[in-house]
Scaffold this active site. Sequence first.
Site, PDB file in Angstrom:
ATOM      1  N   LYS A  64       0.831  -1.203   0.000  1.00 27.87           N
ATOM      2  CA  LYS A  64       0.000   0.000   0.000  1.00 27.87           C
ATOM      3  C   LYS A  64       0.869   1.259   0.000  1.00 27.87           C
ATOM      4  CE  LYS A  64      -3.625   2.358   2.578  1.00 27.87           C
ATOM      5  NZ  LYS A  64      -2.907   3.641   2.576  1.00 27.87           N
ATOM      6  N   LYS A  79       7.309   0.903   1.502  1.00 29.42           N
ATOM      7  CA  LYS A  79       7.756  -0.085   0.518  1.00 29.42           C
ATOM      8  C   LYS A  79       9.052   0.358  -0.164  1.00 29.42           C
ATOM      9  CE  LYS A  79       5.276   0.051  -3.045  1.00 29.42           C
ATOM     10  NZ  LYS A  79       6.208   0.977  -3.737  1.00 29.42           N
ATOM     11  N   LYS A  92       5.790   8.324  -9.795  1.00 27.97           N
ATOM     12  CA  LYS A  92       6.309   9.393  -8.929  1.00 27.97           C
ATOM     13  C   LYS A  92       7.825   9.480  -9.033  1.00 27.97           C
ATOM     14  CE  LYS A  92       4.669   8.038  -4.959  1.00 27.97           C
ATOM     15  NZ  LYS A  92       4.078   6.742  -5.334  1.00 27.97           N
ATOM     16  N   ASP A 124      -0.540   0.344  -4.568  1.00 31.27           N
ATOM     17  CA  ASP A 124      -1.678  -0.556  -4.753  1.00 31.27           C
ATOM     18  C   ASP A 124      -1.772  -0.889  -6.229  1.00 31.27           C
ATOM     19  OD1 ASP A 124      -2.294  -0.245  -2.067  1.00 31.27           O
ATOM     20  OD2 ASP A 124      -3.496   1.536  -2.457  1.00 31.27           O
TER      21      ASP A 124
END
Length: 822
Positions: A9, A14, A40, A124
């Site tokens: 998520k 992460k 990003k 996600d």
Amino acid sequence: MESVVFFGKGGVGKSTIASNVTVVLARGGRKVLHVGCDPKMDSTLALMGRHIPPYAGKAGGGDRLIESVFGSPVPGVHCVEAGGPEPGVGCAGLGIGIMLDAMKDGGLLERAGYGAAVFDVLGDVVCGGFAAPLRRGFAKKVVIVTSETPLSLYAANRLIAMTGNYARNGVYLAGLAVNALRPEGVKTAEAFAAAVNTRVLGATLRDPAVAEAERARLPAVLSSPKSDFARRLVKLCSAIQAAGVPSSPPRALTEEEFRSFIGGGGGPAARPFSARRGGVPSAAAPGKLLASAGFSLAGIEGGQLLFDWTSPRGVFRTVIAPAAASKGGARGFSDWTVCFHPSAGPASEAFGGELLAAAGRLVPLRFEEISAALAAPGGWSGPALRQAGSPAGERSHLGFGSWPRFIFAGSEVDALAPPDSVMAMHGDDECRFCICEGGALGAFSENACVRPGGADMPGPVLPRSDEREPSTGLRSIEAVMGDDEKMLAAMRAAAAQAGPGGLAEFYVGCSPLLLASDAGAAARRVGAETGVEVSLERYCSLGRHSPEKAERRAAFMAGKFRRAARSPSRDVNLVYYGECPPGLRALLDSRGITAEEPGEDFYAGSAAARLQVLSAPDPVLQSALDRAGLRWLLPPAPYGLAGTAAWLEAIAGALGRRGFDAAPPTGTLAAHARLRRRAAGVSAAFVLPAGDAALLAGGGAFRRVPVPAVLAEGGLGLRFFVLARPADGRKAAAALKAALPGLRFPAPVFFSSPQGLARPLKADRSVRLVYSDIRSDGRVTAAGKTPFSSGIFEPGFDGAVETLRRLLELCDWDFNERYFAR
């Protein structure tokens, strides 16, 4: 080579864990490529100390990938960012796939000698594009980063389901990496891992060292090597490297089970986790369990699985469906339900208890596992998909439950694009390739004569793009970075071509639909600029008519017909007859009826004739002709002697020709009679489900060629093999007679399985031909017979003789009987 993909998520940590794992792998002596798969573009920030230019949006070939790989200040580490479009446009998932394709084509990992690859994927997974590392076969080992919070665990649960979807590629879930908010949260994550049959590989806790490292744009294991985070991260990395394939796969919780887990119910009973090296579970086990319980797959109907259940009392058709889609009267087991199919009849109700007992043996299986039996090697689906021995076996017509289909319905009406209209298509050029229908490469045979488009196609047709049917030729780079400018330019060009009062349709293909391009805003803008209304359509559906499109097209065509009005100079226009007009024109001319095609100016050419003779129904054209006051006729198809005579009589009658002689020439009758005598004792067979008897009447099937009638006229016998239960035989026979009034044929042969068809088909020595719309149909050749289709039928009186000659030549051809019969 170690290859790991991290999912989790957004905001769970992460990228922090993935980048630090990369550093630990490199310190262990591996050369590591860290691949950022997030638009990003922040995955490599700590490893590089800066933002690096992404791969997306660069022009050029394989060199641009090498230019996008940067050496990190961390020894042994290289970085690449997939990148993506500006926020809100394009498709970043596609960009990831394009980059990975370039990596595979160029052999980047192998040629550069990397010992490990770490893929950091967008939080996600919202579409298949972000699962590209798994789909493209780059990573086998999946690590899901989660915390103990419900939303993070919910995302992890969904990602477990995603991982299962790629198990066929050798992908497996190594386990969970827990980035806990509080120390006690690790126990929550461990309980979740037990509930989904996986394990916790390691856990990290909140540590000020991580925040300090991120501010400095450094990996925490380097900036604070003695921190608690660094110590735990090293253990996590060791566990990831040691993780093997689990002996039993994880199972994502259902929505109900997840709610129960979060609410304190604990979810389903935990199963022990174990790991093994190599291999993944196959679909064979569910298939064996189904067979032992007496269930054999019969087909798919509306998302439900149809099974023939064999009991001591007989064989009954049953339905197994997902519990969420189940209707009343079905009994639930696991996440699926079972009941008798309506076709099983009232008698089946007495054996409901026995059915439930048999279904109870399947309780260990979930619905997806039952469905997996479809793909078991050597299972039910294999023969169904391999019937044609060619790509035809993958066509939807031969989907599950459709193995007895030899005749395909086709379209009862034509829905042709109006001449002089502009239909711009926004999509990739591949959408414009046509399946080769008539040539040696074609999967399906087709009548090339009475068909819009004309000539038979001996090979695949190249993409067509002209001033009236332009294509934007959407490319992958535009799909990644956004297609707004290309779409706007194409609409402006279409509007300019159509002109004031013209018809401009803009078809948004599948790829742009997935991009969620705002075609409506572009159409409104072009309309305001040009005064031309650009109507939007979804998909490349030029030949499909919604009520609104039909009305718009009919009004456009009617206006064109009115403006082209003139005094008639000939009797007949042959509309949409393809390449047949030379022979049919000569036939009409020999009977004193002048005929032509409309010509390049369709509307002026049509107005120059007293009667428009259509080859097939076209509601839009018929409506436009009516509005313009032009007479039209849809006569019987001109095939066979009787059919051609009926065609001539209909045209003559519409023109008011009394005493018209529509009989075939004497020489033609004599030639046909000689061939008819040769046909004595020879039969042609048709195979069909009982419910498809109406197809034999022609219409959309056979491309409007009355195949059975022409065969009978030529002296060939007719045989019918019908998929039906013996109890339904009388009803099926009556349906055949209703579809073929006036034709004589023996009682049909009934069958219920491929073997039940193959035996009588092969044994009937009189049957030399079997109708099939599949070119070189393996089901026919395996019986030693020759397949034929409506594609060999020619129109007109001379065509009737030529058609019979071709049929008899095929009857004499025994190649399949000698070499292919099994």
